[in-house]
Scaffold this motif. Structure first.
Motif, PDB file in Angstrom:
ATOM      1  N   THR A   1       0.833  -1.205   0.000  1.00  0.00           N
ATOM      2  CA  THR A   1       0.000   0.000   0.000  1.00  0.00           C
ATOM      3  C   THR A   1       0.865   1.251   0.000  1.00  0.00           C
ATOM      4  OG1 THR A   1      -1.725  -1.208   1.183  1.00  0.00           O
ATOM      5  CG2 THR A   1      -1.860   1.193   1.203  1.00  0.00           C
ATOM      6  N   GLU A   2       1.959   1.216   0.719  1.00  0.00           N
ATOM      7  CA  GLU A   2       2.887   2.351   0.727  1.00  0.00           C
ATOM      8  C   GLU A   2       3.406   2.630  -0.689  1.00  0.00           C
ATOM      9  OE1 GLU A   2       7.288   3.089   2.474  1.00  0.00           O
ATOM     10  OE2 GLU A   2       5.796   2.420   3.933  1.00  0.00           O
ATOM     11  N   GLN A   3       3.701   1.577  -1.438  1.00  0.00           N
ATOM     12  CA  GLN A   3       4.146   1.743  -2.823  1.00  0.00           C
ATOM     13  C   GLN A   3       3.067   2.414  -3.660  1.00  0.00           C
ATOM     14  OE1 GLN A   3       6.959   1.184  -4.443  1.00  0.00           O
ATOM     15  NE2 GLN A   3       8.192  -0.007  -3.024  1.00  0.00           N
ATOM     16  N   ARG A   4       1.825   1.996  -3.476  1.00  0.00           N
ATOM     17  CA  ARG A   4       0.716   2.613  -4.207  1.00  0.00           C
ATOM     18  C   ARG A   4       0.561   4.078  -3.822  1.00  0.00           C
ATOM     19  NH1 ARG A   4      -4.527  -0.956  -3.392  1.00  0.00           N
ATOM     20  NH2 ARG A   4      -5.288   0.353  -5.120  1.00  0.00           N
ATOM     21  N   PHE A   5       0.724   4.354  -2.531  1.00  0.00           N
ATOM     22  CA  PHE A   5       0.595   5.726  -2.030  1.00  0.00           C
ATOM     23  C   PHE A   5       1.675   6.637  -2.610  1.00  0.00           C
ATOM     24  CE2 PHE A   5       2.082   8.742   1.265  1.00  0.00           C
ATOM     25  CZ  PHE A   5       0.979   9.582   1.320  1.00  0.00           C
ATOM     26  N   THR A   6       2.916   6.202  -2.568  1.00  0.00           N
ATOM     27  CA  THR A   6       3.992   7.051  -3.093  1.00  0.00           C
ATOM     28  C   THR A   6       3.884   7.201  -4.606  1.00  0.00           C
ATOM     29  OG1 THR A   6       5.546   5.182  -3.246  1.00  0.00           O
ATOM     30  CG2 THR A   6       5.559   6.470  -1.194  1.00  0.00           C
ATOM     31  N   GLY A   7       3.369   6.183  -5.285  1.00  0.00           N
ATOM     32  CA  GLY A   7       3.130   6.313  -6.712  1.00  0.00           C
ATOM     33  C   GLY A   7       2.047   7.336  -7.023  1.00  0.00           C
ATOM     34  N   LEU A   8       1.013   7.346  -6.198  1.00  0.00           N
ATOM     35  CA  LEU A   8      -0.083   8.299  -6.370  1.00  0.00           C
ATOM     36  C   LEU A   8       0.401   9.738  -6.228  1.00  0.00           C
ATOM     37  CD1 LEU A   8      -3.217   8.659  -6.614  1.00  0.00           C
ATOM     38  CD2 LEU A   8      -3.294   8.497  -4.113  1.00  0.00           C
ATOM     39  N   LEU A   9       1.383   9.953  -5.353  1.00  0.00           N
ATOM     40  CA  LEU A   9       1.876  11.313  -5.070  1.00  0.00           C
ATOM     41  C   LEU A   9       3.276  11.544  -5.640  1.00  0.00           C
ATOM     42  CD1 LEU A   9       0.622  11.557  -1.398  1.00  0.00           C
ATOM     43  CD2 LEU A   9      -0.231  12.880  -3.325  1.00  0.00           C
TER      44      LEU A   9
ATOM     45  N   HIS B   1       9.977   8.045  -3.939  1.00  0.00           N
ATOM     46  CA  HIS B   1       9.464   7.049  -2.998  1.00  0.00           C
ATOM     47  C   HIS B   1      10.105   7.179  -1.619  1.00  0.00           C
ATOM     48  CE1 HIS B   1       8.046   3.224  -1.410  1.00  0.00           C
ATOM     49  NE2 HIS B   1       9.292   2.962  -1.066  1.00  0.00           N
ATOM     50  N   GLU B   2      11.430   7.326  -1.561  1.00  0.00           N
ATOM     51  CA  GLU B   2      12.102   7.371  -0.259  1.00  0.00           C
ATOM     52  C   GLU B   2      11.697   8.607   0.537  1.00  0.00           C
ATOM     53  OE1 GLU B   2      16.297   6.882  -0.555  1.00  0.00           O
ATOM     54  OE2 GLU B   2      16.174   4.861  -1.397  1.00  0.00           O
ATOM     55  N   VAL B   3      11.567   9.739  -0.141  1.00  0.00           N
ATOM     56  CA  VAL B   3      11.179  10.985   0.545  1.00  0.00           C
ATOM     57  C   VAL B   3       9.759  10.866   1.096  1.00  0.00           C
ATOM     58  CG1 VAL B   3      10.678  13.437   0.215  1.00  0.00           C
ATOM     59  CG2 VAL B   3      12.744  12.443  -0.782  1.00  0.00           C
ATOM     60  N   LEU B   4       8.842  10.400   0.263  1.00  0.00           N
ATOM     61  CA  LEU B   4       7.449  10.282   0.698  1.00  0.00           C
ATOM     62  C   LEU B   4       7.289   9.214   1.783  1.00  0.00           C
ATOM     63  CD1 LEU B   4       5.729  10.545  -2.793  1.00  0.00           C
ATOM     64  CD2 LEU B   4       5.730  12.273  -0.996  1.00  0.00           C
ATOM     65  N   SER B   5       8.032   8.121   1.681  1.00  0.00           N
ATOM     66  CA  SER B   5       7.973   7.078   2.707  1.00  0.00           C
ATOM     67  C   SER B   5       8.466   7.600   4.051  1.00  0.00           C
ATOM     68  CB  SER B   5       8.804   5.860   2.277  1.00  0.00           C
ATOM     69  OG  SER B   5       8.223   5.212   1.184  1.00  0.00           O
ATOM     70  N   ALA B   6       9.523   8.396   4.012  1.00  0.00           N
ATOM     71  CA  ALA B   6      10.055   8.960   5.253  1.00  0.00           C
ATOM     72  C   ALA B   6       9.043   9.904   5.898  1.00  0.00           C
ATOM     73  CB  ALA B   6      11.360   9.694   4.973  1.00  0.00           C
ATOM     74  N   LYS B   7       8.358  10.715   5.087  1.00  0.00           N
ATOM     75  CA  LYS B   7       7.345  11.618   5.632  1.00  0.00           C
ATOM     76  C   LYS B   7       6.167  10.841   6.201  1.00  0.00           C
ATOM     77  CE  LYS B   7       8.434  15.694   2.830  1.00  0.00           C
ATOM     78  NZ  LYS B   7       8.822  16.508   4.014  1.00  0.00           N
ATOM     79  N   LEU B   8       5.798   9.757   5.518  1.00  0.00           N
ATOM     80  CA  LEU B   8       4.711   8.917   6.025  1.00  0.00           C
ATOM     81  C   LEU B   8       5.089   8.274   7.352  1.00  0.00           C
ATOM     82  CD1 LEU B   8       2.016   7.435   5.805  1.00  0.00           C
ATOM     83  CD2 LEU B   8       3.114   5.795   4.261  1.00  0.00           C
ATOM     84  N   LEU B   9       6.318   7.794   7.458  1.00  0.00           N
ATOM     85  CA  LEU B   9       6.766   7.173   8.699  1.00  0.00           C
ATOM     86  C   LEU B   9       6.736   8.172   9.849  1.00  0.00           C
ATOM     87  CD1 LEU B   9       7.926   4.615  10.061  1.00  0.00           C
ATOM     88  CD2 LEU B   9      10.208   5.490   9.505  1.00  0.00           C
ATOM     89  N   GLU B  10       7.141   9.397   9.582  1.00  0.00           N
ATOM     90  CA  GLU B  10       7.108  10.423  10.631  1.00  0.00           C
ATOM     91  C   GLU B  10       5.676  10.712  11.063  1.00  0.00           C
ATOM     92  OE1 GLU B  10       9.501  11.795  12.540  1.00  0.00           O
ATOM     93  OE2 GLU B  10      10.603  10.169  11.559  1.00  0.00           O
ATOM     94  N   ALA B  11       4.750  10.721  10.102  1.00  0.00           N
ATOM     95  CA  ALA B  11       3.342  10.922  10.450  1.00  0.00           C
ATOM     96  C   ALA B  11       2.838   9.770  11.311  1.00  0.00           C
ATOM     97  CB  ALA B  11       2.508  11.057   9.181  1.00  0.00           C
ATOM     98  N   GLU B  12       3.206   8.558  10.952  1.00  0.00           N
ATOM     99  CA  GLU B  12       2.804   7.397  11.753  1.00  0.00           C
ATOM    100  C   GLU B  12       3.353   7.502  13.174  1.00  0.00           C
ATOM    101  OE1 GLU B  12       2.619   3.403   9.540  1.00  0.00           O
ATOM    102  OE2 GLU B  12       4.180   4.515   8.489  1.00  0.00           O
TER     103      GLU B  12
ATOM    104  N   PHE C   1      -2.931   3.998   9.910  1.00  0.00           N
ATOM    105  CA  PHE C   1      -2.070   4.099   8.736  1.00  0.00           C
ATOM    106  C   PHE C   1      -2.751   4.911   7.642  1.00  0.00           C
ATOM    107  CE2 PHE C   1      -0.447   1.951   4.761  1.00  0.00           C
ATOM    108  CZ  PHE C   1       0.846   2.465   4.819  1.00  0.00           C
ATOM    109  N   THR C   2      -4.035   4.681   7.438  1.00  0.00           N
ATOM    110  CA  THR C   2      -4.785   5.418   6.419  1.00  0.00           C
ATOM    111  C   THR C   2      -4.849   6.904   6.758  1.00  0.00           C
ATOM    112  OG1 THR C   2      -6.117   3.449   5.953  1.00  0.00           O
ATOM    113  CG2 THR C   2      -6.992   5.570   5.209  1.00  0.00           C
ATOM    114  N   LEU C   3      -5.119   7.222   8.007  1.00  0.00           N
ATOM    115  CA  LEU C   3      -5.147   8.630   8.418  1.00  0.00           C
ATOM    116  C   LEU C   3      -3.775   9.281   8.263  1.00  0.00           C
ATOM    117  CD1 LEU C   3      -7.439   8.328  11.564  1.00  0.00           C
ATOM    118  CD2 LEU C   3      -8.003   9.465   9.409  1.00  0.00           C
ATOM    119  N   SER C   4      -2.718   8.525   8.525  1.00  0.00           N
ATOM    120  CA  SER C   4      -1.367   9.066   8.362  1.00  0.00           C
ATOM    121  C   SER C   4      -1.043   9.297   6.884  1.00  0.00           C
ATOM    122  CB  SER C   4      -0.340   8.129   8.995  1.00  0.00           C
ATOM    123  OG  SER C   4      -0.475   8.120  10.406  1.00  0.00           O
ATOM    124  N   MET C   5      -1.551   8.434   6.001  1.00  0.00           N
ATOM    125  CA  MET C   5      -1.367   8.670   4.570  1.00  0.00           C
ATOM    126  C   MET C   5      -2.072   9.958   4.147  1.00  0.00           C
ATOM    127  SD  MET C   5      -1.479   5.024   2.526  1.00  0.00           S
ATOM    128  CE  MET C   5      -3.023   4.388   3.216  1.00  0.00           C
TER     129      MET C   5
END
Length: 232
Positions: A25-33, A39-50, A64-68
């Motif tokens: 799902t994270e891959q789909r999310f970073t692809g969407l944005l 991918h690495e930048v968006l994943s890091a921001k998502l992890l910080e939100a989590e 996880f959905t709210l953090s996305m």
């Protein structure tokens, strides 16, 4: 003879697959944005939100959905389109419907241990989702008790092993997370058995207590029954 009377099992990534669906799902999310970062930048921001949101939303798909969504708002500077929010919500709904895939040796190991020990499921996360996965796994009848908790701490294991066993000193906790399943269980006086999974969430990483006499590590659940028999 072992003096163990109770064995606690983690659920996600110990008995059945879980983290795989989050990473997909994270891959789909970073692809969407992808127009707003790699991918690495968006994943890091998502992890910080989590990380920020754990104390508000807890563990599981809903948090996880709210953090996305929060990350999407952040990286678009508040200009994220409603259609993107809708797609992210769809990602979350899909995760809550994914089939349950039990991990190798899970059923055989529970079958061998059931009746000889009190078998406990000790898991954290969203109540509805964990109940769904347990029901769909077909493993529910093996457990003498099921505890779905908000956090796994020393106090959690003290309470559960006193309630459903003969105390932590005569208990074993089995799981893939050193931080949640092994280290706090050992702190409570139990044995902690680490069963590594190929994917472990970054927020579950912890150093292994290699020098602790109550720490064990096995390659897979199939090794557990013989290990339990050696514990005194």
């Amino acid at each position: 003879m072992s003096n163990i009377t109770a064995i606690g099992f983690d659920a996600d990534d110990t008995l059945w697959q879980n983290e795989t669906f989050f990473r997909m799902t994270e891959q789909r999310f970073t692809g969407l944005l992808s127009s707003h970062g790699g991918h690495e930048v968006l994943s890091a921001k998502l992890l910080e939100a989590e990380r920020r949101n754990l104390r508000f939303y807890g563990y599981g798909v809903k948090g996880f959905t709210l953090s996305m969504i929060e990350t999407a708002v952040e990286v678009t500077k508040g200009e994220v389109h409603a259609s993107v929010i809708a797609e992210i919500l769809g990602f979350g709904r899909q995760m809550l419907q994914n089939p349950v895939e039990t991990l190798p040796h899970a059923r055989e190991t529970l079958d061998e241990l059931a009746g000889k020990y009190r078998i406990l499921l000790i898991t954290k996360g969203d109540l509805f989702d964990q109940e769904r996965k347990l029901a769909q796994s077909g493993l529910g009848d093996y457990f003498d008790a099921v505890e779905i908790v908000s956090e796994k701490t020393k106090a959690t294991y003290d309470r559960i092993f006193a309630r459903h066993g003969d105390g932590a000193a005569r208990a074993v906790m089995v799981g893939n997370s050193l931080k949640s399943d092994v280290v706090p269980a050992i702190a409570a006086g139990a044995f902690g058995v680490h069963v590594p999974h190929e994917m472990t969430w970054a927020l579950e990483h912890e150093d292994a207590p290699e020098d602790n006499p109550r720490f064990r590590r096995i390659a897979d659940l199939g090794k557990l029954p013989s290990l339990i028999g050696q514990m005194t």
